[in-house]
Scaffold this motif. Sequence first.
Motif, PDB file in Angstrom:
ATOM      1  N   ALA A 120     -72.832  32.954  17.495  1.00  0.00           N
ATOM      2  CA  ALA A 120     -71.734  33.146  18.159  1.00  0.00           C
ATOM      3  C   ALA A 120     -71.874  34.568  19.137  1.00  0.00           C
ATOM      4  O   ALA A 120     -71.408  34.846  20.195  1.00  0.00           O
ATOM      5  CB  ALA A 120     -70.510  32.949  17.631  1.00  0.00           C
ATOM      6  N   VAL A 121     -72.031  35.516  18.297  1.00  0.00           N
ATOM      7  CA  VAL A 121     -72.145  36.808  18.771  1.00  0.00           C
ATOM      8  C   VAL A 121     -73.192  37.867  18.243  1.00  0.00           C
ATOM      9  O   VAL A 121     -73.026  38.694  17.642  1.00  0.00           O
ATOM     10  CB  VAL A 121     -70.563  37.795  18.259  1.00  0.00           C
ATOM     11  CG1 VAL A 121     -69.553  37.048  19.134  1.00  0.00           C
ATOM     12  CG2 VAL A 121     -70.460  37.493  16.574  1.00  0.00           C
ATOM     13  N   PRO A 122     -74.607  37.688  18.699  1.00  0.00           N
ATOM     14  CA  PRO A 122     -75.606  38.105  18.267  1.00  0.00           C
ATOM     15  C   PRO A 122     -75.691  39.452  18.474  1.00  0.00           C
ATOM     16  O   PRO A 122     -76.141  40.350  17.671  1.00  0.00           O
ATOM     17  CB  PRO A 122     -76.819  37.540  19.006  1.00  0.00           C
ATOM     18  CG  PRO A 122     -76.163  36.931  20.299  1.00  0.00           C
ATOM     19  CD  PRO A 122     -74.871  36.584  19.832  1.00  0.00           C
ATOM     20  N   GLU A 123     -75.065  40.242  19.614  1.00  0.00           N
ATOM     21  CA  GLU A 123     -75.175  41.505  19.608  1.00  0.00           C
ATOM     22  C   GLU A 123     -74.236  42.384  18.769  1.00  0.00           C
ATOM     23  O   GLU A 123     -74.648  43.327  18.177  1.00  0.00           O
ATOM     24  CB  GLU A 123     -74.679  41.911  21.086  1.00  0.00           C
ATOM     25  CG  GLU A 123     -75.893  41.326  22.175  1.00  0.00           C
ATOM     26  CD  GLU A 123     -75.437  42.189  23.666  1.00  0.00           C
ATOM     27  OE1 GLU A 123     -74.979  43.143  23.556  1.00  0.00           O
ATOM     28  OE2 GLU A 123     -75.773  41.578  24.662  1.00  0.00           O
ATOM     29  N   GLU A 124     -73.081  41.614  18.522  1.00  0.00           N
ATOM     30  CA  GLU A 124     -72.234  42.474  17.475  1.00  0.00           C
ATOM     31  C   GLU A 124     -72.991  42.279  16.075  1.00  0.00           C
ATOM     32  O   GLU A 124     -72.844  43.257  15.271  1.00  0.00           O
ATOM     33  CB  GLU A 124     -70.902  41.370  17.489  1.00  0.00           C
ATOM     34  CG  GLU A 124     -69.869  42.297  16.509  1.00  0.00           C
ATOM     35  CD  GLU A 124     -68.385  41.675  16.654  1.00  0.00           C
ATOM     36  OE1 GLU A 124     -67.578  42.090  16.002  1.00  0.00           O
ATOM     37  OE2 GLU A 124     -68.116  40.905  17.359  1.00  0.00           O
ATOM     38  N   TYR A 184     -72.085  33.670   2.542  1.00  0.00           N
ATOM     39  CA  TYR A 184     -72.947  34.625   3.107  1.00  0.00           C
ATOM     40  C   TYR A 184     -73.748  34.381   4.272  1.00  0.00           C
ATOM     41  O   TYR A 184     -74.074  34.495   5.103  1.00  0.00           O
ATOM     42  CB  TYR A 184     -73.279  35.801   2.003  1.00  0.00           C
ATOM     43  CG  TYR A 184     -72.375  36.313   1.138  1.00  0.00           C
ATOM     44  CD1 TYR A 184     -71.789  37.511   1.785  1.00  0.00           C
ATOM     45  CD2 TYR A 184     -72.289  36.091  -0.082  1.00  0.00           C
ATOM     46  CE1 TYR A 184     -70.681  38.249   0.923  1.00  0.00           C
ATOM     47  CE2 TYR A 184     -71.413  36.731  -0.667  1.00  0.00           C
ATOM     48  CZ  TYR A 184     -70.795  37.894  -0.086  1.00  0.00           C
ATOM     49  OH  TYR A 184     -69.821  38.654  -1.360  1.00  0.00           O
ATOM     50  N   LEU A 185     -74.746  33.238   3.498  1.00  0.00           N
ATOM     51  CA  LEU A 185     -75.801  32.755   4.454  1.00  0.00           C
ATOM     52  C   LEU A 185     -75.291  32.065   5.439  1.00  0.00           C
ATOM     53  O   LEU A 185     -75.691  32.076   6.899  1.00  0.00           O
ATOM     54  CB  LEU A 185     -76.642  31.910   3.510  1.00  0.00           C
ATOM     55  CG  LEU A 185     -77.948  31.442   4.219  1.00  0.00           C
ATOM     56  CD1 LEU A 185     -78.820  32.299   4.616  1.00  0.00           C
ATOM     57  CD2 LEU A 185     -78.712  30.424   3.298  1.00  0.00           C
ATOM     58  N   ALA A 186     -74.340  31.224   5.292  1.00  0.00           N
ATOM     59  CA  ALA A 186     -73.850  30.380   6.693  1.00  0.00           C
ATOM     60  C   ALA A 186     -72.967  31.160   7.357  1.00  0.00           C
ATOM     61  O   ALA A 186     -73.131  30.807   8.811  1.00  0.00           O
ATOM     62  CB  ALA A 186     -73.019  29.161   5.991  1.00  0.00           C
ATOM     63  N   ASN A 187     -72.247  32.280   6.824  1.00  0.00           N
ATOM     64  CA  ASN A 187     -71.548  32.989   7.965  1.00  0.00           C
ATOM     65  C   ASN A 187     -72.457  33.743   8.716  1.00  0.00           C
ATOM     66  O   ASN A 187     -72.215  33.742  10.118  1.00  0.00           O
ATOM     67  CB  ASN A 187     -70.982  34.185   7.011  1.00  0.00           C
ATOM     68  CG  ASN A 187     -70.042  35.040   7.898  1.00  0.00           C
ATOM     69  OD1 ASN A 187     -69.183  34.845   8.766  1.00  0.00           O
ATOM     70  ND2 ASN A 187     -70.672  36.435   7.852  1.00  0.00           N
ATOM     71  N   PHE A 188     -73.809  34.352   8.105  1.00  0.00           N
ATOM     72  CA  PHE A 188     -74.882  34.983   8.916  1.00  0.00           C
ATOM     73  C   PHE A 188     -75.112  34.127  10.281  1.00  0.00           C
ATOM     74  O   PHE A 188     -75.028  34.313  11.391  1.00  0.00           O
ATOM     75  CB  PHE A 188     -75.904  35.155   8.276  1.00  0.00           C
ATOM     76  CG  PHE A 188     -77.175  35.879   9.109  1.00  0.00           C
ATOM     77  CD1 PHE A 188     -77.121  37.198   9.539  1.00  0.00           C
ATOM     78  CD2 PHE A 188     -78.203  35.230   9.476  1.00  0.00           C
ATOM     79  CE1 PHE A 188     -78.108  37.575  10.476  1.00  0.00           C
ATOM     80  CE2 PHE A 188     -79.225  35.554  10.083  1.00  0.00           C
ATOM     81  CZ  PHE A 188     -79.011  36.787  10.804  1.00  0.00           C
ATOM     82  N   TRP A 189     -75.654  32.641  10.030  1.00  0.00           N
ATOM     83  CA  TRP A 189     -75.988  31.974  11.078  1.00  0.00           C
ATOM     84  C   TRP A 189     -74.937  31.411  11.974  1.00  0.00           C
ATOM     85  O   TRP A 189     -75.321  31.645  13.305  1.00  0.00           O
ATOM     86  CB  TRP A 189     -76.625  30.692  10.402  1.00  0.00           C
ATOM     87  CG  TRP A 189     -77.872  30.724   9.471  1.00  0.00           C
ATOM     88  CD1 TRP A 189     -78.070  30.362   8.367  1.00  0.00           C
ATOM     89  CD2 TRP A 189     -79.060  31.342  10.149  1.00  0.00           C
ATOM     90  NE1 TRP A 189     -79.461  30.682   7.883  1.00  0.00           N
ATOM     91  CE2 TRP A 189     -80.074  31.246   9.191  1.00  0.00           C
ATOM     92  CE3 TRP A 189     -79.499  31.712  11.509  1.00  0.00           C
ATOM     93  CZ2 TRP A 189     -81.283  32.048   9.496  1.00  0.00           C
ATOM     94  CZ3 TRP A 189     -80.656  32.240  11.650  1.00  0.00           C
ATOM     95  CH2 TRP A 189     -81.589  32.185  10.585  1.00  0.00           C
TER      96      TRP A 189
END
Length: 365
Positions: free
Chosen positions: A87-91, A77-82
């Motif tokens: 890659a897609v900060p607005e999304e 979950y943590l690695a996926n967040f970073w």
Amino acid sequence: MNADERRLTPTWQADDGPPTAPFPWFGGKRRVAAEVWAALGDVYNYIEPFAGSLAILLGRPAEHTGHTETVNDKDAYLANFWRALQAVPEEVARYADWPVNETDLMARHLWLVNEGQDRIARMEADPEFYDAKVAGWWVWGICSWIGSGWCALNAGPWIRGPDGRVCRRSDGNAGQGVNRKLPHLGDAGRGVNRRLPHLGNRGLDKPGRETDPARLIAYFQSLADRLRRVRVCCGDWRRVVTRGVMAHGETVGVFLDPPYDTDVRGEVYNTDGEHGQISGAVREWCLANGDDPRLRIVLAGYESEHVAQMPDTWRVLKWSAGRSYGQASGPTDNSENRHNERLWFSPHCLKPEAEELGLFAGIAT
């Protein structure tokens, strides 16, 4: 190795300062980021095998010109967040921008530990995979949740029943579901839009600014800009401290902050049950590699974990962590463990100059 107690003054995020993580994280080392970088210097190759909130990476001085940066965490979950934020900060911001709501907190918790967990199962095998929805809902929830257990399966009795409703297990496996908690309400329920998670209204100098979606997007974009060229890995820590990963550059900085080897580890980490073994294995790796002149290694942990095994050639900084946010009533004392924090610096870390000894007042040489 005797060291005088040193308490570090916390510094919170400022508009003109480096970006910081948008979520609270147990054991974060932001308070000592400056001391870590003073010891590492402007290393060409930087590696952080236990990424967490990326407090050290994000605290790197802006003037550094280091070329390669690699971070890793076993918590998908943590690695996926970073990765998703990179890659897609607005999304990610779109999914994270949601008011705190107890019903939504429970529903998203159940979704994340079931469907969400399945969606990010590719994290370890695919270094480019991410899921923005899981990332946004995860960071929204961790900023609304109190204490431990967020996205932890097998931690409580609540499940999603056959009719789609939340219910208690009736088959005797009461610990095979998730916990249910009230959301954190101490800051009027602003969730991830709070500038400083779990710090009330401190730092909100303009009414309404903390709820402006544009500010959240700009904040996430600033984090994405900083992480643009950072390699974000997900898996066992040993995979990012191999000879191949450390082969690049004349100087290699490694910051190791493994899970604490104490009774609290099961309450604050969700990934596996080997934390006591990890702490000792990390220390052994440090001792086996500490004499390499290319490597500048910093090991973080409690004094009780490592002090008896660390040689005198490793300098030690004694410091006190901040109080954790574990209860609805506010910050707690973290028992005595918050005063048990230490950093050990390998022999080839940069040593403080005599005129700058004040910075390292708590270090024994």
